[in-house]
Design an enzyme around this catalytic site. Structure first.
Site, mmCIF file in Angstrom:
data_model
loop_
_atom_site.group_PDB
_atom_site.id
_atom_site.type_symbol
_atom_site.label_atom_id
_atom_site.label_comp_id
_atom_site.label_asym_id
_atom_site.label_seq_id
_atom_site.Cartn_x
_atom_site.Cartn_y
_atom_site.Cartn_z
ATOM 1 N N GLY A 1 0.829 -1.195 0.000
ATOM 2 C CA GLY A 1 0.000 0.000 0.000
ATOM 3 C C GLY A 1 0.865 1.248 0.000
ATOM 4 O O GLY A 1 2.001 1.240 -0.477
ATOM 5 N N GLU B 1 5.704 -3.485 0.718
ATOM 6 C CA GLU B 1 5.769 -3.220 -0.721
ATOM 7 C C GLU B 1 4.992 -1.934 -0.925
ATOM 8 O O GLU B 1 3.761 -1.924 -0.901
ATOM 9 C CB GLU B 1 5.168 -4.395 -1.508
ATOM 10 C CG GLU B 1 5.634 -4.452 -2.949
ATOM 11 C CD GLU B 1 4.999 -3.384 -3.813
ATOM 12 O OE1 GLU B 1 5.646 -2.321 -4.030
ATOM 13 O OE2 GLU B 1 3.868 -3.578 -4.260
ATOM 14 N N CYS C 1 2.257 0.642 -8.699
ATOM 15 C CA CYS C 1 3.457 1.290 -8.163
ATOM 16 C C CYS C 1 4.622 1.264 -9.128
ATOM 17 O O CYS C 1 5.602 1.963 -8.890
ATOM 18 C CB CYS C 1 3.870 0.691 -6.830
ATOM 19 S SG CYS C 1 3.114 -0.782 -6.319
#
Length: 493
Positions: free
Chosen positions: A241, A261, A299
């Site tokens: 997140g 992560e 991401c």
């Protein structure tokens, strides 16, 4: 929010379906249409789930590898059989175009297949002679890995199936219980995955479940997450997140094993040797696609394009052209490339950040408009260093173009970020490829493609504010376990 329109979808409590007194509605980011209703576990049910995970630790660790592998094989097979249904569910609750949802299901199929294979070969043990010194004569060390304890897996909304798979599959493969908290905006994919796990439990366990009460899927609201984070019976936390929330979690439980992560602002570097028409077409196509796939809500989506001055103008023209060609609209349409963001608020945030950049001197080459929860694919030039987008993760369909002179400036520009997840480098020069691998402060370097490439079996994760620890099935299994040595004495070696 509680609704009475239909019976809510059950959650999974210690491997069985359960419902609570409260529920909430899941709606489509595209048009606000109802997608489903989900039951919320009450505090007593959460306590039962955590206690069951703690209680199942030894039993699951002793479960034969073939049993755990059989469960994982079953889930992989059933996901493949129900792939279209699952993809449409992802599109409905997440808003990503159907083509990308299908890709996500395919990846989750692979994650569970890889996990089944790893379950069969993991923890075979490594022997080490100790008689290399006189005091070790007759001694042999055998090292194996054992679970640190039950895992709390916290998953995000942007890959509501595959990033759940990356929490659950390695835990089962390693013989470690897991309590999973899916994102409140997208819990349905995780709950469907629970259904497939329950099928496997029933099919492969003989007189009882194959996985002894060792897993739960709890769609609790975010304000109840800190209690789970603090629970001492969950010594491992695997979080995917935002960097803000991730660092708050890690700081709040310094004695736990926390893997993070987090975010990024991934750069695609195009060096001077990547100059042919074919080269630039490929680079521009990959940049345009992977700046906008998932609505930019990945991401490792391309956020920064760092191009050598020798190729900058030609590349910029092609990037703008290919970004304009991205088809936006209804995510259920087979032709759509870019759908809405997860919410109107998310799109308004991107709109505000682009406005901030323009107010400070950036130029909009294409895009820059919002309609509801959808934001048009956008390319910026001349982004000033004090703009929010220069340092933050856009998490939307926005990229910026930057001109540099030579690889020294290019690599310095990549590293001029508080994030360090992945970078893509378009070059044919093998020496520059190895130099990029050596110098770029990221978790992964992709040569000849965008930074958005990820194979689910490879180690994946970042440095700096992009997190710590690694996903990728075997690498997550390593994070969930620790080495324990057994010394055997009196042997005739």
């Amino acid at each position: 929010m509680t609704s009475t329109a239909a019976a809510p979808t059950a959650f999974w409590l210690a491997g069985r379906p359960a419902t609570g007194a409260d529920s909430f509605d899941v709606t489509s980011p595209w048009d606000g249409a109802p997608v489903g209703r989900v039951s919320v576990p009450d505090p007593g049910q959460v306590e039962e789930a955590v206690a069951a995970a703690a209680g199942a630790r030894r039993a699951l660790g002793a479960t034969p590898a073939h049993v755990r592998a059989g469960v994982l094989d079953h889930v992989s097979r059933r996901l493949a059989e129900r792939a279209e249904e699952v993809a449409r569910l992802i599109t409905a609750e997440n808003g990503k175009p159907l083509k990308w949802s299908r890709g996500e299901v395919g990846r989750a199929v692979s994650v569970f297949r890889w996990a089944a294979e790893e379950a069969r070969r993991f923890n075979g043990g490594q022997a080490q002679r100790l008689d290399t010194d006189p005091g070790g004569t007759g001694r042999l060390a055998l090292t194996r890995r054992f679970g640190r304890g039950p895992v709390l897996g916290i998953a995000p909304f942007n890959f509501p199936l595959n990033l759940v798979a990356h929490k659950v599959a390695p835990a089962i493969a390693a013989g470690v219980p897991i309590v999973l908290k899916p994102a409140p905006a997208t819990p349905l994919s995780a709950l469907l995955l629970g259904e497939l796990l329950a099928e496997a439990d029933a099919a492969g366990g003989g007189e009882g479940p194959a996985l002894p009460a060792s897993w739960s899927v709890l769609p609790v609201p975010n304000d109840r997450m800190p209690a789970l984070v603090q629970d001492p019976r969950l010594p491992v936390i695997s979080f995917t997140g935002s960097d803000t929330v991730g660092h708050q979690i890690a700081d709040s439980v310094p004695r736990k094993h926390v893997t993070l992560e987090l975010g990024g602002n991934a750069a695609a570097v195009v060096l001077a040797d990547y100059a042919s028409e074919q080269d630039l077409d490929w680079a521009a196509s990959r940049i345009a696609t992977f700046a906008n796939y998932q609505g930019g809500q990945s991401c490792i989506s391309v956020q920064r394009v760092i191009a050598d001055a020798a190729v900058y103008d030609a590349l910029a023209e092609k990037v703008v052209e290919k970004v304009r060609a991205q088809v936006t609209g209804d995510p259920r349409d087979e032709a759509t490339d870019v759908g809405p963001l997860i919410s109107r608020a998310a799109a308004e945030r991107v709109e505000e950040w682009v406005r901030d950049a323009v107010d400070k001197g950036a130029k909009v080459l294409t895009g820059g408009t919002r309609e509801g929860a959808a934001y048009a694919p956008t390319v910026l030039a001349d982004l000033p260093a004090d703009a929010i987008l220069a340092g933050a993760e856009a998490f939307g369909p926005v990229l910026s173009l930057h001109r540099v002179n030579g690889p020294d400036e290019a690599f310095a520009a990549v590293n001029d970020s508080r994030f360090g997840l992945q970078a893509g480098v378009f070059t044919h020069d093998l020496q520059l490829a190895f130099r990029a691998h050596r110098e770029l402060e990221v978790g992964g370097v992709v040569i000849g493609d965008a930074p958005s490439y990820r194979a689910d079996q490879m180690p994946y994760g970042g440095v700096k504010d992009s997190g710590s620890g690694r996903e990728g099935v075997k690498f997550a299994m390593d994070d969930y376990t620790y080495e324990r040595v057994l010394v055997l004495t009196g042997l005739d070696l």
